[in-house]
Design an enzyme around this catalytic site. Sequence first.
Site, PDB file in Angstrom:
ATOM      1  CD  GLU A 158      37.211   5.663 -54.558  1.00 44.36           C
ATOM      2  OE1 GLU A 158      37.285   4.620 -54.002  1.00 44.36           O
ATOM      3  OE2 GLU A 158      38.032   5.923 -55.728  1.00 44.36           O
ATOM      4  CD  GLU A 341      41.450   8.622 -54.339  1.00 44.02           C
ATOM      5  OE1 GLU A 341      41.775   7.642 -54.867  1.00 44.02           O
ATOM      6  OE2 GLU A 341      40.812   9.063 -53.444  1.00 44.02           O
TER       7      GLU A 341
END
Length: 432
Positions: A158, A341
């Site tokens: 991320e 995720e």
Amino acid sequence: MFLWGTATASYQIEGAVTEDGRGPSVWDTFSHTPGRVRDGHTGDVACDHYHRYLEDVALMAGLGVNAYRFSIAWPRVMPTGAGPVNQAGLDFYDRLVDALCERGITPVPTLFHWDLPQALEDEGGWLNRDTSRRFADYAAVVAERLADRVRMWITLNEPFVHMVEGYGLGIHAPGRALMFDALPVAHHQLLGHGLATQALRAAGAEQVLITNNCTPVWPASGSPEDLAAAETYDILHNRLFNDPVLTGAYPDLSAFGVEIPVRPGDLETIAQPLDGLGINYYNPTRIGGPGGDGLPFRFEEISGVPTTAFGWPVVPDGLRELLDSLKARYGDALPPVYITENGCSYDGLDDQERIAYLDGHITAMRQADVDLRGYFVWSLLDNFEWAEGYHQRFGLVHVDFETQQRTPKASYHWLRKFLEATDTLEVQSTDT
Ligand code: FCB
């Protein structure tokens, strides 16, 4: 083989922050700075996974997953971010990888999940272009030790969230609030990804991915202002980190008024062919605009849907929408996708809401028309949830942070039964 796994990250679970030669990371500094993390919580002990990893691997084996996404702490391997390698730090991951392989669990390490060595932050962190090169050097060291057993690697976790929360807003480490002047952090992370991809392959890595946090962006209305604001936000959150990697070009960033420090050859380095794209999905984002605070967009509440303990809206079909939109945008340039995720924060052991969340999202992802190869639940264990400390519980397994007692929740047992039904293991025939 479709990968069904759980995901964690080093600073959120390991603890043992001064053990075996580990150097300090930006998260040690940040969490020890009064007022930064809720209730002054730190990752000093976290889930004590550094000492209890065998118990945690046994929990995964009991769950029946065939993959585990974890992250490697750069400051364990290179305590000052560059220079001498700390073999004792590497030894820990060596033992972990062996324990996973013995249980038939595919190790999927991420090289950077936000715990930058503090010594590198002192030289500017990801605002400094040199950090990209240092990241590649570190990647090479880790791969030389582990690539004989680790086939699949993730470079960054991320980079969008790290840039915005860490350098734009100062909510995460290193706590800098530069607003759009943080944009060079995007480029240096992406360059680091490209250089690390080359280094990993040179050291024998077979599969390399990047993990991006993505969100479907919903305009608050059909007004031209809201549509334009939504497009701007989509560029920042989704396209800034996917376009260069998948197409070799940045989207139009003129709305942010900041130049990206691109040098000749950078985009070629960033756009290395990848074996997969990791996607972290939690919720859609509703955008109107412009903001009253000089921002070209503003966040609007998504109402009429359940919310998690964190207050995040629960929209399972957003995952299907996101995957289909990636396919529509990138077409054949979209590599196989792994959901690296997905999960939710709820309290309690009888976590029926988490079961509904996971069930809904797994169902939704299967409706998407993309080449999907894996799904990782965030998270195996309740853990240190960054600025929220230990207040948000994302685990399939409850952790009592006083005693370190692990207790599987109802969702753990639900997932175990789901995975036992072997005909559900394949989403599509995507054997690699
Ligand atoms: C993601 C992070 C992960 C965890 C979840 C809840 O943005 O990658 O570490 O904190 O959110």
